[in-house]
Design an enzyme around this catalytic site. Structure first.
Site, PDB file in Angstrom:
ATOM      1  CE  LYS A 132       5.436   3.950   0.223  1.00  0.00           C
ATOM      2  NZ  LYS A 132       6.267   2.959  -0.500  1.00  0.00           N
ATOM      3  NE  ARG A 168      19.763  14.550  -3.517  1.00  0.00           N
ATOM      4  CZ  ARG A 168      19.255  13.744  -2.603  1.00  0.00           C
ATOM      5  NH1 ARG A 168      19.310  12.435  -2.776  1.00  0.00           N
ATOM      6  NH2 ARG A 168      18.686  14.228  -1.515  1.00  0.00           N
ATOM      7  CG  HIS A 176      -2.872 -15.611   7.159  1.00  0.00           C
ATOM      8  ND1 HIS A 176      -1.754 -16.384   7.396  1.00  0.00           N
ATOM      9  CD2 HIS A 176      -3.501 -16.169   6.089  1.00  0.00           C
ATOM     10  CE1 HIS A 176      -1.691 -17.352   6.498  1.00  0.00           C
ATOM     11  NE2 HIS A 176      -2.735 -17.258   5.703  1.00  0.00           N
ATOM     12  NE  ARG A 194       4.594 -12.187   0.907  1.00  0.00           N
ATOM     13  CZ  ARG A 194       5.027 -11.513  -0.149  1.00  0.00           C
ATOM     14  NH1 ARG A 194       4.160 -10.935  -0.978  1.00  0.00           N
ATOM     15  NH2 ARG A 194       6.314 -11.415  -0.408  1.00  0.00           N
ATOM     16  NE  ARG A 236      10.275  -1.763  -6.189  1.00  0.00           N
ATOM     17  CZ  ARG A 236       9.654  -0.959  -5.323  1.00  0.00           C
ATOM     18  NH1 ARG A 236      10.350  -0.093  -4.595  1.00  0.00           N
ATOM     19  NH2 ARG A 236       8.338  -1.028  -5.179  1.00  0.00           N
ATOM     20  N   PRO A 264       0.832  -1.206   0.000  1.00  0.00           N
ATOM     21  CG  PRO A 264      -0.826  -1.595   1.575  1.00  0.00           C
ATOM     22  CD  PRO A 264       0.504  -2.115   1.100  1.00  0.00           C
ATOM     23  CD  GLU A 265       2.790   2.814  -4.501  1.00  0.00           C
ATOM     24  OE1 GLU A 265       2.820   3.971  -4.957  1.00  0.00           O
ATOM     25  OE2 GLU A 265       3.016   1.807  -5.199  1.00  0.00           O
TER      26      GLU A 265
END
Length: 276
Positions: free
Chosen positions: A60, A155, A93, A112, A264, A2-3
């Site tokens: 988050k 950067r 769970h 998880r 990613r 989840p973001e």
């Protein structure tokens, strides 16, 4: 994982479900979920009798503000909260249960088992815990194109990994970084410090608008995400590149490709996001 939009949606739904409720007792079925204090019995004891006064999001993380303490929770990959009656069947769970004095329960379920909970005295949660080194909130008014430009200046890091760095900008994950870069027309491998002023402005606008739209639609349910009421998000239906490998770009018709950036999986339109 989840973001920002998903966590914000969970926070908003939980506010209406558990704010004002008092904890009668706590059941912990998987000790490693609790990191602070390192004594699970102390964790349970400290929570008894405290009332949930507010629930907020930082990056988050979900923050449950209690009378004396703040419970900081991270859902990680598949953690979820739900509110139930005490006699409702307990799903597999389910690792932590907060039993309220009114007979309802807030249950934390995590297939998880990567989620975490930290309990800190009020005022300490931002200085000694996982919130201590977080960057700017992209939906806060303080996040301006100028602030973004300063974060990127000089950067050499590729722009995508930098946007995923929670010490720079919080709440962005794979989904919303891919979407934001596509909307801004920026290749994910472009060095952050090489973005032009116009690109910085476009990127700022795309980050904010993408996150706002996702929050309005309850987040993205790509795999298992649901909000505090067990409802799926809808923003996955509006995704322009993420998860759309081999499909046609909605802007130019070119085929969306997927490759790896900074470890990613990354989705782009090779025509709209040229690496130059």
């Amino acid at each position: 994982m989840p973001e920002l939009p998903e966590v914000e949606t969970v926070v908003r739904t939980l506010r209406g479900l558990v704010m004002g409720k008092t904890i009668e007792r706590v059941s912990v079925h998987l000790a490693r979920i609790v990191r602070q204090p390192d004594d699970v019995e102390a964790f349970k004891s400290l929570l008894v009798g405290q009332t949930i006064q507010d629930i907020q999001r930082r990056a988050k993380f979900i923050q449950f503000f209690l009378n004396e303490d703040v419970l900081v929770s991270h859902l990680r990959m598949e953690g979820r909260y739900g509110v139930y009656q005490a006699d409702d069947p307990v799903e597999k769970h389910t690792h932590v249960v907060f039993h309220f004095t009114d007979g309802t329960e807030l249950r934390y379920r995590d297939v998880r088992q990567f989620g975490t909970m930290d309990l800190f005295p009020k005022g300490k949660e931002t200085t000694i815990g996982p919130l201590a080194k977080l960057g700017v909130e992209p939906l806060d008014k303080s996040f301006t194109p100028e602030v973004l430009g300063k974060l990127l200046k000089g950067r050499s890091t590729k722009i995508k990994p930098l946007l995923l760095n929670q010490e720079c900008i919080v709440g962005l994950g794979n989904i919303y970084v891919d979407e934001s870069l596509f909307k801004a027309g920026i290749h994910p491998e472009k060095p952050a410090g090489k973005l032009t002023d116009k690109e910085v402005i476009r990127l700022h606008e795309s980050i904010v608008s993408t996150l706002q739209e996702a929050v309005e639609q309850g987040g993205s349910s790509i795999k298992s995400y649901v909000n505090g009421q067990g409802e799926m998000g809808m923003f996955q239906q509006s995704l322009l590149v993420y998860g759309r490998k081999d499909e046609a770009c909605t802007k130019c018709g070119a085929e969306i490709i997927r490759f790896v950036v900074g470890g990613r999986g990354t989705h782009i339109c090779p025509d709209c996001q040229k690496n130059q």
